[in-house]
Design a protein around this motif. Structure first.
Motif, PDB file in Angstrom:
ATOM      1  N   ALA A  89       1.425 -29.806   4.000  1.00 17.29           N
ATOM      2  CA  ALA A  89       0.625 -29.819   5.235  1.00 17.29           C
ATOM      3  C   ALA A  89       1.007 -30.975   6.142  1.00 17.29           C
ATOM      4  CB  ALA A  89      -0.858 -29.895   4.889  1.00 17.29           C
ATOM      5  N   GLY A  90       1.504 -32.071   5.566  1.00 19.29           N
ATOM      6  CA  GLY A  90       1.867 -33.227   6.359  1.00 19.29           C
ATOM      7  C   GLY A  90       3.162 -33.080   7.132  1.00 19.29           C
ATOM      8  N   GLN A  91       3.919 -32.005   6.875  1.00 16.75           N
ATOM      9  CA  GLN A  91       5.251 -31.872   7.470  1.00 16.75           C
ATOM     10  C   GLN A  91       5.334 -30.890   8.631  1.00 16.75           C
ATOM     11  OE1 GLN A  91       8.443 -31.221   4.557  1.00 16.75           O
ATOM     12  NE2 GLN A  91       6.984 -31.721   2.946  1.00 16.75           N
ATOM     13  N   ILE A  92       4.421 -29.933   8.727  1.00 17.59           N
ATOM     14  CA  ILE A  92       4.667 -28.784   9.593  1.00 17.59           C
ATOM     15  C   ILE A  92       4.115 -28.982  11.004  1.00 17.59           C
ATOM     16  CG2 ILE A  92       4.962 -27.081   7.764  1.00 17.59           C
ATOM     17  CD1 ILE A  92       2.081 -26.400   7.890  1.00 17.59           C
ATOM     18  N   SER A  93       4.847 -28.449  11.974  1.00 16.62           N
ATOM     19  CA  SER A  93       4.520 -28.560  13.388  1.00 16.62           C
ATOM     20  C   SER A  93       3.745 -27.328  13.844  1.00 16.62           C
ATOM     21  CB  SER A  93       5.810 -28.666  14.197  1.00 16.62           C
ATOM     22  OG  SER A  93       6.510 -27.417  14.145  1.00 16.62           O
ATOM     23  N   PRO A  94       3.197 -27.356  15.060  1.00 19.21           N
ATOM     24  CA  PRO A  94       2.565 -26.139  15.580  1.00 19.21           C
ATOM     25  C   PRO A  94       3.520 -24.945  15.611  1.00 19.21           C
ATOM     26  CG  PRO A  94       1.915 -28.029  16.900  1.00 19.21           C
ATOM     27  CD  PRO A  94       2.974 -28.516  15.955  1.00 19.21           C
ATOM     28  N   HIS A 123      -5.603 -29.468  11.944  1.00 23.95           N
ATOM     29  CA  HIS A 123      -5.894 -29.607  13.365  1.00 23.95           C
ATOM     30  C   HIS A 123      -4.976 -30.572  14.127  1.00 23.95           C
ATOM     31  CE1 HIS A 123      -9.473 -27.334  12.665  1.00 23.95           C
ATOM     32  NE2 HIS A 123     -10.119 -28.294  12.024  1.00 23.95           N
ATOM     33  N   HIS A 124      -4.626 -31.710  13.517  1.00 29.46           N
ATOM     34  CA  HIS A 124      -4.084 -32.837  14.283  1.00 29.46           C
ATOM     35  C   HIS A 124      -2.606 -33.087  13.972  1.00 29.46           C
ATOM     36  CE1 HIS A 124      -8.288 -33.293  14.972  1.00 29.46           C
ATOM     37  NE2 HIS A 124      -8.551 -33.814  13.789  1.00 29.46           N
ATOM     38  N   GLN A 125      -2.052 -34.092  14.642  1.00 31.00           N
ATOM     39  CA  GLN A 125      -0.687 -34.511  14.364  1.00 31.00           C
ATOM     40  C   GLN A 125      -0.612 -35.144  12.965  1.00 31.00           C
ATOM     41  OE1 GLN A 125       1.406 -36.402  17.747  1.00 31.00           O
ATOM     42  NE2 GLN A 125      -0.527 -36.174  18.884  1.00 31.00           N
ATOM     43  N   PRO A 126       0.606 -35.279  12.403  1.00 28.38           N
ATOM     44  CA  PRO A 126       0.706 -35.819  11.044  1.00 28.38           C
ATOM     45  C   PRO A 126       0.060 -37.181  10.838  1.00 28.38           C
ATOM     46  CG  PRO A 126       2.766 -34.764  11.649  1.00 28.38           C
ATOM     47  CD  PRO A 126       1.910 -34.757  12.888  1.00 28.38           C
ATOM     48  N   ASP A 127       0.001 -38.011  11.893  1.00 29.68           N
ATOM     49  CA  ASP A 127      -0.640 -39.328  11.747  1.00 29.68           C
ATOM     50  C   ASP A 127      -2.138 -39.290  12.030  1.00 29.68           C
ATOM     51  OD1 ASP A 127      -0.734 -39.016  14.480  1.00 29.68           O
ATOM     52  OD2 ASP A 127       0.504 -40.772  14.951  1.00 29.68           O
ATOM     53  N   GLY A 128      -2.681 -38.092  12.275  1.00 28.47           N
ATOM     54  CA  GLY A 128      -4.115 -37.946  12.502  1.00 28.47           C
ATOM     55  C   GLY A 128      -4.537 -37.978  13.954  1.00 28.47           C
ATOM     56  N   ARG A 129      -3.618 -38.314  14.867  1.00 24.21           N
ATOM     57  CA  ARG A 129      -3.981 -38.321  16.293  1.00 24.21           C
ATOM     58  C   ARG A 129      -4.120 -36.898  16.812  1.00 24.21           C
ATOM     59  NH1 ARG A 129       0.075 -40.106  19.525  1.00 24.21           N
ATOM     60  NH2 ARG A 129       1.576 -39.806  17.826  1.00 24.21           N
ATOM     61  N   PRO A 130      -5.096 -36.635  17.665  1.00 22.36           N
ATOM     62  CA  PRO A 130      -5.219 -35.295  18.242  1.00 22.36           C
ATOM     63  C   PRO A 130      -4.009 -34.974  19.116  1.00 22.36           C
ATOM     64  CG  PRO A 130      -7.214 -36.581  18.620  1.00 22.36           C
ATOM     65  CD  PRO A 130      -6.175 -37.539  18.121  1.00 22.36           C
ATOM     66  N   MET A 137      -3.023 -26.463  17.288  1.00 19.87           N
ATOM     67  CA  MET A 137      -2.763 -25.721  16.056  1.00 19.87           C
ATOM     68  C   MET A 137      -3.492 -24.374  16.063  1.00 19.87           C
ATOM     69  SD  MET A 137      -0.618 -27.051  13.939  1.00 19.87           S
ATOM     70  CE  MET A 137      -0.049 -28.429  12.947  1.00 19.87           C
ATOM     71  N   ALA A 138      -4.696 -24.335  16.606  1.00 17.57           N
ATOM     72  CA  ALA A 138      -5.408 -23.062  16.726  1.00 17.57           C
ATOM     73  C   ALA A 138      -4.642 -22.118  17.646  1.00 17.57           C
ATOM     74  CB  ALA A 138      -6.822 -23.287  17.250  1.00 17.57           C
ATOM     75  N   ALA A 139      -4.011 -22.663  18.682  1.00 16.46           N
ATOM     76  CA  ALA A 139      -3.204 -21.830  19.576  1.00 16.46           C
ATOM     77  C   ALA A 139      -2.020 -21.224  18.829  1.00 16.46           C
ATOM     78  CB  ALA A 139      -2.714 -22.655  20.759  1.00 16.46           C
ATOM     79  N   ALA A 140      -1.460 -21.956  17.869  1.00 15.89           N
ATOM     80  CA  ALA A 140      -0.367 -21.411  17.056  1.00 15.89           C
ATOM     81  C   ALA A 140      -0.865 -20.243  16.203  1.00 15.89           C
ATOM     82  CB  ALA A 140       0.222 -22.502  16.171  1.00 15.89           C
ATOM     83  N   ILE A 141      -2.061 -20.384  15.652  1.00 11.15           N
ATOM     84  CA  ILE A 141      -2.661 -19.280  14.890  1.00 11.15           C
ATOM     85  C   ILE A 141      -2.893 -18.078  15.800  1.00 11.15           C
ATOM     86  CG2 ILE A 141      -4.749 -18.565  13.664  1.00 11.15           C
ATOM     87  CD1 ILE A 141      -2.974 -20.387  11.994  1.00 11.15           C
ATOM     88  N   ALA A 142      -3.418 -18.321  16.989  1.00 11.05           N
ATOM     89  CA  ALA A 142      -3.669 -17.233  17.933  1.00 11.05           C
ATOM     90  C   ALA A 142      -2.369 -16.545  18.341  1.00 11.05           C
ATOM     91  CB  ALA A 142      -4.395 -17.766  19.166  1.00 11.05           C
ATOM     92  N   ALA A 143      -1.304 -17.325  18.513  1.00  9.91           N
ATOM     93  CA  ALA A 143      -0.010 -16.737  18.873  1.00  9.91           C
ATOM     94  C   ALA A 143       0.495 -15.822  17.763  1.00  9.91           C
ATOM     95  CB  ALA A 143       1.000 -17.842  19.162  1.00  9.91           C
ATOM     96  N   ALA A 144       0.305 -16.227  16.519  1.00  8.83           N
ATOM     97  CA  ALA A 144       0.727 -15.389  15.395  1.00  8.83           C
ATOM     98  C   ALA A 144      -0.080 -14.098  15.337  1.00  8.83           C
ATOM     99  CB  ALA A 144       0.590 -16.162  14.083  1.00  8.83           C
ATOM    100  N   ALA A 145      -1.387 -14.204  15.601  1.00  6.68           N
ATOM    101  CA  ALA A 145      -2.223 -13.003  15.616  1.00  6.68           C
ATOM    102  C   ALA A 145      -1.786 -12.066  16.732  1.00  6.68           C
ATOM    103  CB  ALA A 145      -3.692 -13.390  15.774  1.00  6.68           C
ATOM    104  N   GLN A 174      -5.678 -36.808   6.884  1.00 11.57           N
ATOM    105  CA  GLN A 174      -5.926 -37.234   8.259  1.00 11.57           C
ATOM    106  C   GLN A 174      -5.644 -36.134   9.295  1.00 11.57           C
ATOM    107  OE1 GLN A 174      -3.575 -40.759   8.634  1.00 11.57           O
ATOM    108  NE2 GLN A 174      -1.608 -39.728   8.288  1.00 11.57           N
ATOM    109  N   ARG A 175      -4.834 -35.128   8.937  1.00 13.98           N
ATOM    110  CA  ARG A 175      -4.615 -34.024   9.869  1.00 13.98           C
ATOM    111  C   ARG A 175      -5.842 -33.116   9.973  1.00 13.98           C
ATOM    112  NH1 ARG A 175       1.328 -31.401  10.100  1.00 13.98           N
ATOM    113  NH2 ARG A 175       0.616 -31.225  12.267  1.00 13.98           N
TER     114      ARG A 175
END
Length: 445
Positions: A89-94, A123-130, A137-145, A174-175
């Motif tokens: 989970a710590g490695q993957i991008s939107p 939800h967040h970037q790997p360092d926990g920042r929004p 990330m939700a937009a990535a899920i919506a794009a897949a749907a 932290q993500r």
């Protein structure tokens, strides 16, 4: 208008023969029975409403097959598996999430699922920042749907703590982590990104009683006066022990004692419950979300489904970790787990009733209730339809029994009136597989 003719189809009041379904604008216009095929009709053997998949972590599809080496020095369990999940989970991008989720969602449609409940906590970037867009990330899920065509019930997860009583979160989490204000912003942004999707539903998911405090939970619920509410609960024996140590009550006991767990609620797993908890869940009308393939893969245990059904309980099924995506297998292993634990056959079926039919009907109703939309082959409903391949054995419930317990196959799947699966393959599978392989190829386990 598209017309599909089925030799038999499962309608809300039971099986019917010679069924012609007319689709108009993504919905079922009319359903006629006792007909013969007409010129131009698409012709199939058995028609079913699509099943809801009430619990998915799409990004975990990337882990399938990667956690089958012993991860602990003496034993391997959910908690050692979770360490690997955190690393991935710590490695993957939107962009990675969109590719992984598209693979999972295409496979869900091929398996007969036409709606997914995405329990979304990455939800967040790997360092926990929004991200600049808190719902990136939700937009990535919506794009897949959108790409795959599956209906989406998005369940943004509130995750604030590492353990009961408000324990400070682990750096590896932290993500996932939000406070109440950040979560409220995230949820509203998520509403916007799913708005263009046909039939999309927005729900809410307190991750677990480990991850939310007693003060935070009622504040969360005020953000969602309607729509589904999902929560992980009593999945692991260790979780029950820690909840008892913290509160003096078992997790399900605590939840039902402190909150009105109405039919809006879906209790995911609820594996380790006693008889009083079973009866109280059933009486509340809440749905239990069962994921037998993942629960077996993680060594969670076996939910006492027979006692729950006897008490009038409602359940649905989900693919959870997506280690294997197969609606029939989830239903089969739900029944097989009961058989192994009780050393009996046909445990969940009533006398002289088809086991496959009982499992299918229950998962359809419970999953639909948990995701805010129940599929049905009836006029006015979304055209979410599954066609089974021809089977020579027999009509009606035999088709369901053969699909779930035998060698039955799915031929085609329509979602919102569009044929997304033909001859068992998603129409975009080749392109989706290439993108997924590219993401898997760069993974550092």
């Amino acid at each position: 208008m598209t017309a599909i003719w089925f030799a038999q189809a499962l309608l809300p009041d039971g099986w019917a023969s010679g069924v012609r379904v007319r689709i108009n604008g993504g919905r079922i216009g009319t359903v006629e029975t006792d007909t013969v095929p007409e010129a131009g009709d698409e012709r199939f053997a058995t028609g079913l409403p699509g099943l809801p998949n009430l619990h998915s972590h799409a990004f975990q599809r990337l882990m399938a097959g990667l956690a089958e080496t012993r991860l602990g020095p003496e034993s391997d369990d959910f908690w050692s598996w979770r360490d690997l999940m955190y690393r991935i989970a710590g490695q993957i991008s939107p962009e990675d999430v969109a590719a992984i989720a598209a693979m999972a969602y295409a496979e869900m449609l091929e398996a007969g699922f036409t709606r997914v409940g995405e329990f979304h906590y990455l939800h967040h970037q790997p360092d926990g920042r929004p991200y600049d867009n808190p719902a990136e990330m939700a937009a990535a899920i919506a794009a897949a749907a959108q790409e795959t065509g599956i209906a989406l019930t998005l369940l943004p997860v509130f995750y604030a703590h590492a353990g009961f009583g408000g324990m400070a979160p682990d750096k590896r989490q932290q993500r996932f982590i939000c406070n109440l204000d950040r979560y409220a912003t995230l949820r509203e942004a998520s509403r916007e990104v799913i708005a263009p999707l046909p039939g999309a539903v927005l729900g809410m998911a307190p991750h677990s009683l480990r991850a939310v405090t007693p003060d935070e939970l009622p504040a969360l619920l005020t953000l969602a006066p309607e729509g589904p509410i999902h929560i992980h609960i009593a999945e692991q024996a260790k979780e029950v022990e820690e909840c008892l140590s913290w509160s003096g009550q078992r997790p399900v006991e605590w939840l039902l004692d402190h909150h009105d767990a109405s039919p809006r609620w879906c209790l995911i797993h609820a594996t380790h419950v006693d008889q009083a908890e079973l009866a109280n869940i059933a009486a509340s009308g809440a749905v239990v979300g069962l994921c037998p393939v993942t629960e077996a893969n993680l060594g969670d245990g076996i939910f006492p489904a027979a006692g729950f059904m006897a008490a009038g309980g409602t359940f649905g099924i989900g693919s959870d970790s997506n280690v294997r995506i197969d609606a029939a297998e989830e239903l089969r292993w739900l029944e097989y787990g009961q058989r192994l634990s009780r050393q009996q056959r046909t445990v969940l079926a009533k006398p002289d009733r088809s086991n496959g039919r009982m499992l299918f009907d229950a998962a359809l109703a419970g999953g639909g209730k948990a995701l805010g939309a129940t599929p049905a082959l009836e006029a006015g409903a979304p055209a979410d339809i599954v066609a089974l391949a021809p089977d020579p054995v027999g009509p009606g419930d035999y088709a369901l029994d053969r699909w779930i317990f035998g060698n039955g196959r799915i031929d085609s799947v329509w979602r919102n009136g569009c044929r997304m699966v033909s001859q068992g393959r998603h129409c975009q599978r080749d392109a989706i597989e290439r993108r997924f392989a590219a993401v898997a190829g760069k993974l550092a386990v």
